[in-house]
Design a protein around this motif. Sequence first.
Motif, PDB file in Angstrom:
ATOM      1  N   PHE A 129      47.596 -65.072  18.962  1.00  0.00           N
ATOM      2  CA  PHE A 129      46.180 -65.146  18.606  1.00  0.00           C
ATOM      3  C   PHE A 129      45.948 -66.224  17.557  1.00  0.00           C
ATOM      4  CE2 PHE A 129      46.984 -60.903  20.106  1.00  0.00           C
ATOM      5  CZ  PHE A 129      45.870 -60.570  20.855  1.00  0.00           C
ATOM      6  N   ASP A 130      44.764 -66.828  17.603  1.00  0.00           N
ATOM      7  CA  ASP A 130      44.373 -67.748  16.536  1.00  0.00           C
ATOM      8  C   ASP A 130      43.487 -66.999  15.538  1.00  0.00           C
ATOM      9  OD1 ASP A 130      41.859 -67.551  17.715  1.00  0.00           O
ATOM     10  OD2 ASP A 130      41.812 -69.608  18.458  1.00  0.00           O
ATOM     11  N   ALA A 131      42.981 -67.713  14.532  1.00  0.00           N
ATOM     12  CA  ALA A 131      42.193 -67.078  13.470  1.00  0.00           C
ATOM     13  C   ALA A 131      40.898 -66.470  13.999  1.00  0.00           C
ATOM     14  CB  ALA A 131      41.878 -68.093  12.374  1.00  0.00           C
ATOM     15  N   ALA A 132      40.361 -67.002  15.091  1.00  0.00           N
ATOM     16  CA  ALA A 132      39.115 -66.484  15.666  1.00  0.00           C
ATOM     17  C   ALA A 132      39.358 -65.268  16.551  1.00  0.00           C
ATOM     18  CB  ALA A 132      38.412 -67.571  16.465  1.00  0.00           C
ATOM     19  N   GLY A 133      40.629 -64.919  16.763  1.00  0.00           N
ATOM     20  CA  GLY A 133      40.948 -63.769  17.606  1.00  0.00           C
ATOM     21  C   GLY A 133      41.118 -64.112  19.068  1.00  0.00           C
ATOM     22  N   THR A 134      41.138 -65.406  19.409  1.00  0.00           N
ATOM     23  CA  THR A 134      41.350 -65.821  20.799  1.00  0.00           C
ATOM     24  C   THR A 134      42.780 -65.504  21.206  1.00  0.00           C
ATOM     25  OG1 THR A 134      39.774 -67.616  20.464  1.00  0.00           O
ATOM     26  CG2 THR A 134      41.185 -67.751  22.414  1.00  0.00           C
ATOM     27  N   GLU A 135      42.918 -64.889  22.368  1.00  0.00           N
ATOM     28  CA  GLU A 135      44.241 -64.453  22.843  1.00  0.00           C
ATOM     29  C   GLU A 135      44.854 -65.485  23.780  1.00  0.00           C
ATOM     30  OE1 GLU A 135      44.366 -60.435  24.466  1.00  0.00           O
ATOM     31  OE2 GLU A 135      45.820 -61.111  25.975  1.00  0.00           O
ATOM     32  N   PHE A 136      46.150 -65.703  23.628  1.00  0.00           N
ATOM     33  CA  PHE A 136      46.901 -66.611  24.495  1.00  0.00           C
ATOM     34  C   PHE A 136      48.101 -65.866  25.056  1.00  0.00           C
ATOM     35  CE2 PHE A 136      44.823 -69.063  21.193  1.00  0.00           C
ATOM     36  CZ  PHE A 136      44.122 -70.008  21.930  1.00  0.00           C
ATOM     37  N   GLY A 137      48.301 -65.987  26.376  1.00  0.00           N
ATOM     38  CA  GLY A 137      49.425 -65.318  27.027  1.00  0.00           C
ATOM     39  C   GLY A 137      50.667 -66.192  27.038  1.00  0.00           C
ATOM     40  N   ASN A 138      51.796 -65.542  27.179  1.00  0.00           N
ATOM     41  CA  ASN A 138      53.080 -66.234  27.258  1.00  0.00           C
ATOM     42  C   ASN A 138      53.177 -66.997  28.579  1.00  0.00           C
ATOM     43  OD1 ASN A 138      55.906 -66.781  26.652  1.00  0.00           O
ATOM     44  ND2 ASN A 138      56.381 -65.249  28.201  1.00  0.00           N
ATOM     45  N   GLY A 165      66.059 -65.432  22.092  1.00  0.00           N
ATOM     46  CA  GLY A 165      65.490 -66.371  23.037  1.00  0.00           C
ATOM     47  C   GLY A 165      64.182 -66.933  22.522  1.00  0.00           C
ATOM     48  N   LYS A 166      63.401 -67.510  23.455  1.00  0.00           N
ATOM     49  CA  LYS A 166      62.154 -68.179  23.082  1.00  0.00           C
ATOM     50  C   LYS A 166      61.005 -67.717  23.973  1.00  0.00           C
ATOM     51  CE  LYS A 166      64.338 -72.407  21.349  1.00  0.00           C
ATOM     52  NZ  LYS A 166      65.747 -71.970  21.481  1.00  0.00           N
ATOM     53  N   LEU A 167      59.854 -67.521  23.348  1.00  0.00           N
ATOM     54  CA  LEU A 167      58.601 -67.337  24.060  1.00  0.00           C
ATOM     55  C   LEU A 167      57.827 -68.640  23.925  1.00  0.00           C
ATOM     56  CD1 LEU A 167      57.498 -63.846  22.680  1.00  0.00           C
ATOM     57  CD2 LEU A 167      58.521 -64.312  24.912  1.00  0.00           C
ATOM     58  N   VAL A 168      57.064 -69.002  24.949  1.00  0.00           N
ATOM     59  CA  VAL A 168      56.323 -70.262  24.915  1.00  0.00           C
ATOM     60  C   VAL A 168      54.849 -69.994  25.209  1.00  0.00           C
ATOM     61  CG1 VAL A 168      56.135 -72.597  25.819  1.00  0.00           C
ATOM     62  CG2 VAL A 168      58.379 -71.500  25.683  1.00  0.00           C
ATOM     63  N   PHE A 169      53.988 -70.454  24.324  1.00  0.00           N
ATOM     64  CA  PHE A 169      52.543 -70.314  24.494  1.00  0.00           C
ATOM     65  C   PHE A 169      51.922 -71.700  24.609  1.00  0.00           C
ATOM     66  CE2 PHE A 169      54.048 -66.614  22.224  1.00  0.00           C
ATOM     67  CZ  PHE A 169      53.440 -65.556  22.888  1.00  0.00           C
ATOM     68  N   ASP A 170      51.169 -71.929  25.681  1.00  0.00           N
ATOM     69  CA  ASP A 170      50.479 -73.198  25.890  1.00  0.00           C
ATOM     70  C   ASP A 170      49.068 -73.036  25.318  1.00  0.00           C
ATOM     71  OD1 ASP A 170      49.391 -75.579  26.754  1.00  0.00           O
ATOM     72  OD2 ASP A 170      50.105 -75.383  28.829  1.00  0.00           O
ATOM     73  N   VAL A 171      48.784 -73.716  24.202  1.00  0.00           N
ATOM     74  CA  VAL A 171      47.497 -73.552  23.518  1.00  0.00           C
ATOM     75  C   VAL A 171      46.814 -74.910  23.361  1.00  0.00           C
ATOM     76  CG1 VAL A 171      48.397 -71.548  22.256  1.00  0.00           C
ATOM     77  CG2 VAL A 171      48.455 -73.809  21.187  1.00  0.00           C
ATOM     78  N   PRO A 172      45.489 -74.927  23.191  1.00  0.00           N
ATOM     79  CA  PRO A 172      44.792 -76.205  22.964  1.00  0.00           C
ATOM     80  C   PRO A 172      45.328 -76.916  21.725  1.00  0.00           C
ATOM     81  CG  PRO A 172      43.214 -74.485  23.501  1.00  0.00           C
ATOM     82  CD  PRO A 172      44.536 -73.796  23.308  1.00  0.00           C
ATOM     83  N   GLU A 173      45.231 -78.229  21.715  1.00  0.00           N
ATOM     84  CA  GLU A 173      45.782 -79.065  20.634  1.00  0.00           C
ATOM     85  C   GLU A 173      45.319 -78.630  19.252  1.00  0.00           C
ATOM     86  OE1 GLU A 173      47.833 -81.573  20.214  1.00  0.00           O
ATOM     87  OE2 GLU A 173      48.385 -82.055  22.272  1.00  0.00           O
ATOM     88  N   GLN A 174      44.029 -78.266  19.113  1.00  0.00           N
ATOM     89  CA  GLN A 174      43.475 -77.976  17.785  1.00  0.00           C
ATOM     90  C   GLN A 174      43.771 -76.555  17.306  1.00  0.00           C
ATOM     91  OE1 GLN A 174      41.787 -78.370  20.548  1.00  0.00           O
ATOM     92  NE2 GLN A 174      40.209 -76.784  20.761  1.00  0.00           N
ATOM     93  N   VAL A 175      44.333 -75.726  18.161  1.00  0.00           N
ATOM     94  CA  VAL A 175      44.559 -74.312  17.823  1.00  0.00           C
ATOM     95  C   VAL A 175      45.734 -74.140  16.867  1.00  0.00           C
ATOM     96  CG1 VAL A 175      45.443 -72.124  18.778  1.00  0.00           C
ATOM     97  CG2 VAL A 175      43.497 -73.260  19.836  1.00  0.00           C
TER      98      VAL A 175
END
Length: 197
Positions: A129-138, A165-175
């Motif tokens: 999650f980012d500060a605004a509460g937007t959720e991102f999946g693995n 191991g590693k989890l990977v989250f693809d998020v927008p550049e500014q997040v």
Amino acid sequence: MSQDRQTQRRAPLNPLLAVLFACGAVAVLFLAGLAAHRYGGQEPAAATATAAGAKPKATPSRKPPPGVGDAVRDGKFEFVVSRVDCSRSKVGLEHLERTAKGKYCVVSLSVRNIADGSQYFLGRAQKAFDAAGTEFGNDEIAGVYANHDTQTFLQKLDPGERVAGKLVFDVPEQVELTRLELHDSLLSGGVKVTVAT
């Protein structure tokens, strides 16, 4: 009784003065009672000195939320996040790599089975999650590339077994991610871990 003594006897008090005297006595008693109640039976100066010398009560300090390096538990798993790296646009090897739509946040963590039975770790159950509460999946496909040198999350964990191991989250550049929510299954309550990217 002699005539002289009778003449020396004082005249009775004026009734008005007697009433004023009684009212004054009642007022003094009332004020003394009020002062005793206000200062808890102490003299005003003593009460002031006690208040001045009193130390403020210590408020219990709130424990900070778990973060990177802290062991946290949800259901059958104990998690420890060791690192969060959001500086990558690709994961994998030179000829076997995957490119992010925005940027990759790669979460390095260990998972330990703390239950009596075997259980799979599900990457798709993990959230960021980012500060605004937007959720991102693995991003599970990117996770396969990032974990190319291990079968970390592709096998059941036996009781007491720990894997890293590693989890990977693809998020927008500014997040900027602020927290992770880690789960032992898709339906578990999850546990929150504060992160700084």
